[in-house]
Design a protein around this motif. Structure first.
Motif, short mmCIF file in Angstrom:
data_model
loop_
_atom_site.label_atom_id
_atom_site.label_comp_id
_atom_site.label_asym_id
_atom_site.label_seq_id
_atom_site.Cartn_x
_atom_site.Cartn_y
_atom_site.Cartn_z
N ALA A 113 0.84 -1.21 0.00
CA ALA A 113 0.00 0.00 0.00
C ALA A 113 0.87 1.25 0.00
CB ALA A 113 -0.92 -0.02 1.22
N GLN A 114 0.56 2.15 -0.92
CA GLN A 114 1.39 3.34 -1.07
C GLN A 114 0.48 4.51 -1.45
OE1 GLN A 114 4.76 2.63 -3.64
NE2 GLN A 114 5.30 4.81 -3.73
N ALA A 115 0.78 5.70 -0.90
CA ALA A 115 -0.02 6.89 -1.20
C ALA A 115 0.66 7.73 -2.27
CB ALA A 115 -0.23 7.71 0.06
N PHE A 116 -0.12 8.27 -3.19
CA PHE A 116 0.38 9.19 -4.22
C PHE A 116 -0.45 10.46 -4.11
CE2 PHE A 116 1.12 4.88 -5.63
CZ PHE A 116 2.44 4.91 -6.07
N GLU A 117 0.23 11.61 -4.10
CA GLU A 117 -0.45 12.85 -3.74
C GLU A 117 -0.13 13.96 -4.73
OE1 GLU A 117 0.31 13.70 0.33
OE2 GLU A 117 -1.04 15.42 0.39
N ASP A 118 -1.11 14.80 -5.04
CA ASP A 118 -0.84 16.06 -5.71
C ASP A 118 -1.82 17.11 -5.17
OD1 ASP A 118 -3.27 15.69 -7.00
OD2 ASP A 118 -2.43 15.38 -8.99
N ALA A 119 -1.93 18.23 -5.85
CA ALA A 119 -2.76 19.32 -5.33
C ALA A 119 -4.23 18.92 -5.21
CB ALA A 119 -2.61 20.55 -6.23
N HIS A 120 -4.64 17.85 -5.93
CA HIS A 120 -6.05 17.44 -5.95
C HIS A 120 -6.39 16.37 -4.92
CE1 HIS A 120 -6.33 19.81 -9.59
NE2 HIS A 120 -5.30 19.14 -10.08
N ALA A 131 -2.23 -13.95 -12.97
CA ALA A 131 -1.76 -14.94 -13.95
C ALA A 131 -0.75 -14.34 -14.93
CB ALA A 131 -2.96 -15.49 -14.73
N GLY A 132 0.28 -15.11 -15.26
CA GLY A 132 1.31 -14.66 -16.19
C GLY A 132 1.98 -13.41 -15.64
N ASP A 133 2.09 -12.38 -16.48
CA ASP A 133 2.67 -11.11 -16.03
C ASP A 133 1.59 -10.09 -15.69
OD1 ASP A 133 5.35 -11.80 -16.16
OD2 ASP A 133 5.49 -11.36 -18.30
N THR A 134 0.35 -10.55 -15.62
CA THR A 134 -0.77 -9.65 -15.32
C THR A 134 -0.82 -9.39 -13.80
OG1 THR A 134 -1.90 -10.83 -17.08
CG2 THR A 134 -3.23 -9.27 -15.82
N VAL A 135 -1.28 -8.21 -13.43
CA VAL A 135 -1.37 -7.87 -12.00
C VAL A 135 -2.75 -7.30 -11.67
CG1 VAL A 135 1.11 -7.37 -11.92
CG2 VAL A 135 -0.52 -5.47 -12.21
N PHE A 136 -3.12 -7.41 -10.41
CA PHE A 136 -4.28 -6.69 -9.89
C PHE A 136 -3.77 -5.50 -9.09
CE2 PHE A 136 -7.04 -10.34 -10.70
CZ PHE A 136 -8.24 -9.70 -11.01
N LYS A 137 -4.41 -4.36 -9.31
CA LYS A 137 -4.09 -3.16 -8.53
C LYS A 137 -5.34 -2.74 -7.77
CE LYS A 137 -1.57 0.52 -10.11
NZ LYS A 137 -1.26 1.76 -10.87
N PHE A 138 -5.19 -2.47 -6.49
CA PHE A 138 -6.30 -1.93 -5.70
C PHE A 138 -6.13 -0.43 -5.61
CE2 PHE A 138 -5.55 -6.25 -3.87
CZ PHE A 138 -6.67 -6.84 -4.45
N VAL A 139 -7.22 0.29 -5.84
CA VAL A 139 -7.16 1.75 -5.89
C VAL A 139 -8.17 2.33 -4.89
CG1 VAL A 139 -7.44 3.80 -7.35
CG2 VAL A 139 -6.57 1.67 -8.35
N GLU A 140 -7.68 3.22 -4.04
CA GLU A 140 -8.56 3.95 -3.11
C GLU A 140 -8.53 5.41 -3.55
OE1 GLU A 140 -7.44 3.49 1.04
OE2 GLU A 140 -8.29 5.45 1.51
N ARG A 141 -9.67 5.91 -4.06
CA ARG A 141 -9.66 7.25 -4.63
C ARG A 141 -10.69 8.18 -4.01
NH1 ARG A 141 -9.27 8.23 -9.52
NH2 ARG A 141 -8.46 6.35 -10.47
N ALA A 142 -11.25 7.80 -2.85
CA ALA A 142 -12.28 8.65 -2.23
C ALA A 142 -11.74 10.02 -1.87
CB ALA A 142 -12.85 7.95 -1.00
N ASN A 143 -10.42 10.12 -1.63
CA ASN A 143 -9.83 11.41 -1.24
C ASN A 143 -9.11 12.09 -2.39
OD1 ASN A 143 -10.66 11.18 1.53
ND2 ASN A 143 -9.05 9.64 1.76
#
Ligand code: FE2
Length: 364
Positions: A113-120, A131-143
């Motif tokens: 889990a990692q936070a990415f931030e900008d002015a918004h 599977a294979g080289d595919t990945v799942f990404k979880f995104v929390e964007r409420a803020n």
């Protein structure tokens, strides 16, 4: 009744494809498939090693990413797989909880889990291997109040003509023989999903080829993930062809809902999208097989749209040809009228058509 997820999933957030030329891919998805470019990053935004474009139509977001140097993860991915889906991103309420839960269930963590931030605001993500080289990404964007994600600059609105694609219905993965059950169990154990249905090679076989499929869905039923594996056939199955050309397991097709499939398909045909065509004889017995429906059978036949009915209702569907030179990723357009299925009644006619295409490619 909805089942309980290990962690709440709100729905699909986006699909990210690694491609050879993101600028041209974005143009194709914009002008042909009707997606509106909303944000981008690259040299002009201070990113030196890759470029990305985010496009949206209805609730569907795609991101296309290309490397700007040969010694880059995206370049290596494209060299091996060709253009394809790298990231299936799901929106969750709390990424810390999601990552804690999947870690406790032995997911392979690629990015904690990692936070990415900008002015918004702030977006939090976490990434696990699939599977294979595919990945799942979880995104929390409420803020987050920006256009897509920190680092992306908004793209000024330009003329844009949507075709009525509204949401992602399901995302299908192809894996090697013997791996389907492993990944179905992975969805169950790691993600907390349930098995919705199971097709054996008895359901899905033709004179030449066969495949097996298990469909996993999350507790709310919003996210559905069929997993296909090839079954032994007399010749090479369409799944084998995919695995050969993708050089591994990965996403085979993405189904997108339309509220008016006839209009969507008509527009896509006008823009030269090539659909898989079943023989006209498919329509001879169709009215008897599926009973009364809201659409005109003549129009469905003209457009090449397929119909299937089950105990819950019916569905309309159509499949594109592969959208790159390698016979790998393609799309499905689907309109559901109650049915929660995947068109099992159409499998036979479809696979005979698919094999005809495989034969033309010298891969049968
Ligand atoms: Fe599908």
């Amino acid at each position: 009744m909805t089942n309980q997820d290990h962690f709440p999933i709100r729905g699909y957030d986006h699909i990210e494809c690694y491609v050879g030329n993101a600028k041209q891919a974005a143009h194709f998805y914009d002008r042909v498939l009707g997606f509106k470019p909303i944000a981008r990053l690259g040299l002009e935004t201070g990113v030196r090693d890759h470029a990305s474009y985010c496009l949206q139509q209805g609730n569907i977001r795609f991101v296309f990413t290309s490397a700007l140097h040969p010694d880059h993860e995206v370049a290596r991915h494209c060299n091996l797989h060709g253009d394809g889906v790298k990231v299936i991103a799901l929106e969750v309420g709390d990424v810390d909880v999601a990552m804690r839960e999947v870690k406790a269930r032995n997911a392979t963590i690629l990015q904690p889990a990692q936070a990415f931030e900008d002015a918004h605001g702030v977006i939090k993500t976490g990434i696990i291997k699939y599977a294979g080289d595919t990945v799942f990404k979880f995104v929390e964007r409420a803020n987050y109040r920006g256009v897509f994600a920190p680092g992306f600059a908004p793209i000024e609105t330009q003329s844009h003509s949507p075709v009525g694609l509204a949401a992602i219905d399901h995302v299908v993965t192809n894996v090697y023989l013997g791996e389907m059950t492993y990944w179905a169990n992975w969805y169950r154990d790691v993600m907390g999903f349930n098995q919705l249905t199971h097709f054996t090679d008895k359901d899905i076989s033709t004179e030449y080829t066969a495949l097996m499929s298990k469909v996993m869905e999350n507790g709310s039923g919003k996210c559905k993930f069929p997993i296909n594996e090839p079954a032994e056939g007399r010749k090479k199955s369409q799944i084998d062809e995919y695995l050969d050309f993708y050089q591994g397991g990965g996403v085979q097709h993405i189904a997108m809902n339309s509220g008016d499939i006839c209009k969507t398909v008509r527009m896509l045909r006008e823009r030269d999208i090539d659909f898989l065509r079943v023989p006209d004889t498919y329509y001879d017995e169709l009215a008897d097989r599926v009973g009364p429906i809201d659409e005109e059978f003549d129009e469905l036949k003209e457009l090449g749209i397929l119909v299937d009915r089950d105990e819950d209702g019916y569905l309309l569907q159509i499949f594109t040809q592969p959208i790159q030179d390698r016979p790998t990723l393609f799309f499905e357009v689907i309109e559901r009228h109650g049915s929660r299925g995947f068109g099992v009644g159409n499998f036979k006619a479809l696979f005979v058509s698919l094999e005809r295409e495989q034969e033309r490619r010298g891969n049968l």
